[in-house]
Design a protein around this motif. Structure first.
Motif, PDB file in Angstrom:
ATOM      1  N   THR A 166      -8.023 -51.102 -28.998  1.00 11.16           N
ATOM      2  CA  THR A 166      -9.485 -51.185 -28.978  1.00 11.16           C
ATOM      3  C   THR A 166      -9.973 -51.884 -27.716  1.00 11.16           C
ATOM      4  OG1 THR A 166      -9.590 -51.248 -31.385  1.00 11.16           O
ATOM      5  CG2 THR A 166     -11.507 -52.053 -30.204  1.00 11.16           C
ATOM      6  N   LEU A 167      -9.319 -52.963 -27.340  1.00 12.31           N
ATOM      7  CA  LEU A 167      -9.711 -53.669 -26.122  1.00 12.31           C
ATOM      8  C   LEU A 167      -9.526 -52.809 -24.878  1.00 12.31           C
ATOM      9  CD1 LEU A 167      -8.266 -57.214 -26.842  1.00 12.31           C
ATOM     10  CD2 LEU A 167     -10.656 -56.500 -26.878  1.00 12.31           C
ATOM     11  N   LEU A 168      -8.405 -52.099 -24.802  1.00  8.24           N
ATOM     12  CA  LEU A 168      -8.146 -51.251 -23.636  1.00  8.24           C
ATOM     13  C   LEU A 168      -9.128 -50.085 -23.547  1.00  8.24           C
ATOM     14  CD1 LEU A 168      -4.254 -51.174 -23.733  1.00  8.24           C
ATOM     15  CD2 LEU A 168      -5.707 -52.409 -22.121  1.00  8.24           C
ATOM     16  N   VAL A 169      -9.421 -49.466 -24.680  1.00  4.15           N
ATOM     17  CA  VAL A 169     -10.354 -48.337 -24.676  1.00  4.15           C
ATOM     18  C   VAL A 169     -11.775 -48.819 -24.404  1.00  4.15           C
ATOM     19  CG1 VAL A 169     -11.339 -46.524 -26.119  1.00  4.15           C
ATOM     20  CG2 VAL A 169      -8.891 -46.903 -26.118  1.00  4.15           C
ATOM     21  N   PHE A 170     -12.127 -49.987 -24.931  1.00  2.03           N
ATOM     22  CA  PHE A 170     -13.460 -50.528 -24.653  1.00  2.03           C
ATOM     23  C   PHE A 170     -13.623 -50.828 -23.166  1.00  2.03           C
ATOM     24  CE2 PHE A 170     -16.785 -53.808 -24.721  1.00  2.03           C
ATOM     25  CZ  PHE A 170     -17.776 -53.080 -25.362  1.00  2.03           C
ATOM     26  N   TYR A 171     -12.564 -51.287 -22.526  1.00  2.00           N
ATOM     27  CA  TYR A 171     -12.596 -51.487 -21.078  1.00  2.00           C
ATOM     28  C   TYR A 171     -12.867 -50.163 -20.365  1.00  2.00           C
ATOM     29  CZ  TYR A 171     -11.001 -52.463 -16.354  1.00  2.00           C
ATOM     30  OH  TYR A 171     -10.922 -52.578 -14.996  1.00  2.00           O
ATOM     31  N   ARG A 172     -12.208 -49.090 -20.802  1.00  2.00           N
ATOM     32  CA  ARG A 172     -12.432 -47.775 -20.196  1.00  2.00           C
ATOM     33  C   ARG A 172     -13.848 -47.300 -20.470  1.00  2.00           C
ATOM     34  NH1 ARG A 172     -11.541 -45.478 -16.057  1.00  2.00           N
ATOM     35  NH2 ARG A 172      -9.422 -46.145 -16.240  1.00  2.00           N
ATOM     36  N   PHE A 173     -14.381 -47.644 -21.634  1.00  2.00           N
ATOM     37  CA  PHE A 173     -15.747 -47.254 -21.977  1.00  2.00           C
ATOM     38  C   PHE A 173     -16.757 -47.943 -21.057  1.00  2.00           C
ATOM     39  CE2 PHE A 173     -19.612 -47.949 -24.558  1.00  2.00           C
ATOM     40  CZ  PHE A 173     -19.989 -46.631 -24.719  1.00  2.00           C
ATOM     41  N   ILE A 174     -16.529 -49.197 -20.745  1.00  2.00           N
ATOM     42  CA  ILE A 174     -17.450 -49.942 -19.895  1.00  2.00           C
ATOM     43  C   ILE A 174     -17.285 -49.560 -18.423  1.00  2.00           C
ATOM     44  CG2 ILE A 174     -18.066 -52.267 -19.076  1.00  2.00           C
ATOM     45  CD1 ILE A 174     -18.989 -51.673 -21.900  1.00  2.00           C
ATOM     46  N   ILE A 175     -16.063 -49.450 -17.935  1.00  2.00           N
ATOM     47  CA  ILE A 175     -15.784 -49.253 -16.517  1.00  2.00           C
ATOM     48  C   ILE A 175     -15.664 -47.783 -16.128  1.00  2.00           C
ATOM     49  CG2 ILE A 175     -14.184 -49.923 -14.641  1.00  2.00           C
ATOM     50  CD1 ILE A 175     -15.728 -52.225 -15.837  1.00  2.00           C
ATOM     51  N   GLY A 176     -15.581 -46.868 -17.100  1.00  2.00           N
ATOM     52  CA  GLY A 176     -15.330 -45.462 -16.828  1.00  2.00           C
ATOM     53  C   GLY A 176     -16.061 -44.928 -15.605  1.00  2.00           C
ATOM     54  N   PRO A 177     -15.362 -44.229 -14.722  1.00  2.00           N
ATOM     55  CA  PRO A 177     -15.993 -43.779 -13.475  1.00  2.00           C
ATOM     56  C   PRO A 177     -17.083 -42.726 -13.675  1.00  2.00           C
ATOM     57  CG  PRO A 177     -13.718 -43.026 -13.595  1.00  2.00           C
ATOM     58  CD  PRO A 177     -13.958 -43.895 -14.783  1.00  2.00           C
ATOM     59  N   ASN A 178     -16.991 -41.926 -14.719  1.00  2.00           N
ATOM     60  CA  ASN A 178     -18.051 -40.949 -14.945  1.00  2.00           C
ATOM     61  C   ASN A 178     -18.373 -40.867 -16.440  1.00  2.00           C
ATOM     62  OD1 ASN A 178     -15.983 -39.417 -16.035  1.00  2.00           O
ATOM     63  ND2 ASN A 178     -15.787 -38.102 -14.256  1.00  2.00           N
ATOM     64  N   VAL A 179     -19.350 -40.048 -16.752  1.00  2.00           N
ATOM     65  CA  VAL A 179     -19.851 -39.976 -18.122  1.00  2.00           C
ATOM     66  C   VAL A 179     -18.822 -39.366 -19.062  1.00  2.00           C
ATOM     67  CG1 VAL A 179     -21.679 -39.007 -19.549  1.00  2.00           C
ATOM     68  CG2 VAL A 179     -22.207 -39.830 -17.280  1.00  2.00           C
ATOM     69  N   MET A 180     -18.064 -38.410 -18.578  1.00  2.00           N
ATOM     70  CA  MET A 180     -17.080 -37.759 -19.452  1.00  2.00           C
ATOM     71  C   MET A 180     -15.999 -38.750 -19.903  1.00  2.00           C
ATOM     72  SD  MET A 180     -18.381 -34.917 -19.874  1.00  2.00           S
ATOM     73  CE  MET A 180     -17.153 -33.994 -20.723  1.00  2.00           C
ATOM     74  N   ASP A 181     -15.585 -39.649 -19.014  1.00  2.00           N
ATOM     75  CA  ASP A 181     -14.623 -40.678 -19.416  1.00  2.00           C
ATOM     76  C   ASP A 181     -15.200 -41.576 -20.499  1.00  2.00           C
ATOM     77  OD1 ASP A 181     -12.641 -39.851 -17.688  1.00  2.00           O
ATOM     78  OD2 ASP A 181     -13.309 -41.163 -16.062  1.00  2.00           O
ATOM     79  N   ARG A 182     -16.459 -41.873 -20.398  1.00  2.00           N
ATOM     80  CA  ARG A 182     -17.099 -42.717 -21.407  1.00  2.00           C
ATOM     81  C   ARG A 182     -17.206 -41.998 -22.745  1.00  2.00           C
ATOM     82  NH1 ARG A 182     -20.567 -44.609 -16.747  1.00  2.00           N
ATOM     83  NH2 ARG A 182     -19.721 -46.684 -16.341  1.00  2.00           N
TER      84      ARG A 182
END
Length: 91
Positions: free
Chosen positions: A19-35
């Protein structure tokens, strides 16, 4: 090691770390599709957490909640994909 010990000492920490790792990707994601993918994965991790809690508490009612959450997440992802497709067609 019983099932409850395994769920408490192995599965729940693994879900917490993911959850922590995915939340990091959700916040920092380079584009909208990653989020969007990260949000879908966060919801899937939430469903897994609800399922583990349902097993530990021996209460099947929580499984209904997990199924409803999965349906809402799926419909949200399909709606967002449809929106992105229409947006790209108009450009």
């Amino acid at each position: 090691m019983s099932l409850y010990d395994f769920l408490s000492y192995v599965i729940m920490p693994a879900l917490s770390i993911s959850t922590l790792l995915v939340f990091y990707r959700f916040i920092i994601g380079p584009n909208v599709m990653d989020r969007v993918v990260a949000l879908e994965l966060l919801i899937s991790i939430g469903i897994a957490t609800i399922t583990v809690f349902s097993i530990v508490s021996d209460n099947a009612t929580f499984l209904d909640v997990a199924m409803i959450l999965a349906l809402i997440a799926f419909l949200g992802t399909v709606a967002y994909s449809y929106y992105i497709e229409k947006k790209e067609k108009n450009e």
